[in-house]
Design an enzyme around this catalytic site. Structure first.
Site, PDB file in Angstrom:
ATOM      1  N   ARG A 103      -1.282  -3.229  10.378  1.00  0.00           N
ATOM      2  CA  ARG A 103      -1.919  -3.958  11.487  1.00  0.00           C
ATOM      3  C   ARG A 103      -2.259  -5.404  11.121  1.00  0.00           C
ATOM      4  O   ARG A 103      -2.476  -6.217  12.025  1.00  0.00           O
ATOM      5  CB  ARG A 103      -3.190  -3.239  11.939  1.00  0.00           C
ATOM      6  CG  ARG A 103      -2.913  -1.996  12.744  1.00  0.00           C
ATOM      7  CD  ARG A 103      -4.175  -1.519  13.444  1.00  0.00           C
ATOM      8  NE  ARG A 103      -3.881  -0.471  14.408  1.00  0.00           N
ATOM      9  CZ  ARG A 103      -3.728   0.816  14.109  1.00  0.00           C
ATOM     10  NH1 ARG A 103      -3.875   1.208  12.862  1.00  0.00           N
ATOM     11  NH2 ARG A 103      -3.449   1.700  15.044  1.00  0.00           N
ATOM     12  N   GLY A 122       0.846  -1.206   0.000  1.00  0.00           N
ATOM     13  CA  GLY A 122       0.000   0.000   0.000  1.00  0.00           C
ATOM     14  C   GLY A 122       0.877   1.250   0.000  1.00  0.00           C
ATOM     15  O   GLY A 122       0.696   2.159  -0.820  1.00  0.00           O
ATOM     16  N   HIS A 123       1.862   1.277   0.893  1.00  0.00           N
ATOM     17  CA  HIS A 123       2.784   2.416   0.934  1.00  0.00           C
ATOM     18  C   HIS A 123       3.549   2.527  -0.394  1.00  0.00           C
ATOM     19  O   HIS A 123       3.747   3.620  -0.915  1.00  0.00           O
ATOM     20  CB  HIS A 123       3.810   2.248   2.066  1.00  0.00           C
ATOM     21  CG  HIS A 123       3.219   2.177   3.444  1.00  0.00           C
ATOM     22  ND1 HIS A 123       3.253   1.036   4.204  1.00  0.00           N
ATOM     23  CD2 HIS A 123       2.586   3.117   4.207  1.00  0.00           C
ATOM     24  CE1 HIS A 123       2.685   1.273   5.380  1.00  0.00           C
ATOM     25  NE2 HIS A 123       2.265   2.525   5.407  1.00  0.00           N
ATOM     26  N   GLY A 125      -3.574   7.486   1.229  1.00  0.00           N
ATOM     27  CA  GLY A 125      -4.341   6.357   0.690  1.00  0.00           C
ATOM     28  C   GLY A 125      -5.837   6.509   0.943  1.00  0.00           C
ATOM     29  O   GLY A 125      -6.257   6.937   2.026  1.00  0.00           O
TER      30      GLY A 125
END
Ligand code: AMP
Length: 280
Positions: A185, A34-35, A145
């Site tokens: 997470r 995602g990053h 995001g």
């Protein structure tokens, strides 16, 4: 790739060539795909890319959530090197929040609903750190995001209200094969928890299909999303919401666009996700 912990050194690198553009990707580390998608977009749109890594204590409203937040700095630096990042900023806690720190940034109403209601003070922590990062780094563009839809909404409000001179860029949510939104997470899930974590995407996908088939009444959709999640033994809904994406106010009937968002504890790990649905 330059790595710095110091504010003055950061400013020196940032302003070495004052003419060229900078994109900043703020993160809390434990980097994942995602990053990486945010970094790739920043790379494509700017001459220079900066990534900050800072676990911001004041946005955590539970001490256990803060201490259990994953840290993997060596792995993160490897990823950033591979993505051809120019500058990594890992600020020192004491520089960001000296012991006499007492200035906070708060976006009022929209910080108190949804995530803000479940996590009081969370967005005050987010807007304070993001304002500090923007103020010190002065990026031309900053990348966030869609996964954290309300965070984006709150940050855009802050940028508009406080006249920050930069552009906020929204990047799509990156998902695993079963649809689970990738998140730092997720590492805290047990193997059974990880399997059951697909319940968030299943609930969202159900609503998307039902809306496409003509359902417009949000209480009906929410009732059925709750039923879907209840079938997963390790999952417990925190909230389910269908709102107008322009205001984040919850709606009874869907008009043109809606933001479906949810927070679910899976195996005691709090996961969030959302989808924007646009009708023709
Ligand atoms: P974090 O390190 O969790 O604070 O996230 C840093 C940035 O990455 C935030 O703008 C997040 O919204 C974004 N982000 C986290 N997970 C994802 C994902 N799965 N897809 C896209 N962006 C993401």
């Amino acid at each position: 790739m330059n790595i710095t912990h110091e504010l003055n050194e950061l400013r020196r690198y940032r302003w070495q060539d004052s003419e060229s553009s900078w994109g900043l990707v703020p993160t809390m580390g434990a980097l994942h795909q995602g990053h990486v998608s945010l970094i790739k977009q920043a790379r494509a749109e700017n001459e220079n890319v900066g990534v900050s890594i800072f676990i911001n204590p004041i946005q955590f409203n539970s001490p256990i959530d803060l201490t259990s937040y994953p840290v993997s700095i060596d792995h993160d630096l490897q990823i950033l090197e591979n993505e051809d990042v120019d500058l990594v900023w890992i600020p020192n806690q004491k520089d960001i929040y000296p012991s006499d720190f007492q200035s906070y940034v708060e976006v009022e109403n929209i910080s108190r609903i949804l995530e803000g209601k479940s996590r009081p003070g969370h967005f005050r922590g987010v807007t304070t750190i993001v304002a500090i990062l923007f103020n010190v780094f002065q990026p031309d563009k900053a990348y966030f995001g869609q996964k954290d839809a309300q965070q984006l909404f709150v940050i855009k409000r802050m940028v508009q209200d406080l006249k920050f001179n930069l552009q906020i860029i929204t990047c799509p949510t990156v998902r695993d094969n079963d649809g689970l939104a990738i998140s730092s997470r997720n590492q805290n899930l047990s193997s059974e928890g990880r399997k059951q974590a697909r319940c968030l995407f299943e609930a969202l996908s159900y609503s998307k299909k039902a809306i496409e088939k003509g359902e417009r009444i949000t209480s009906e959709l929410i009732k059925n999303m709750q039923k879907i999640i209840d079938e997963f033994t390790l999952a417990k809904v925190d909230y389910l919401s269908i709102a107008d994406p322009e205001t984040l106010n919850e709606v009874e009937k869907i008009q043109k666009r809606c933001l479906i968002s949810l927070a679910v504890f899976v195996d005691n790990v709090r996961l969030i996700d959302n989808m924007i649905i646009e009708l023709e």
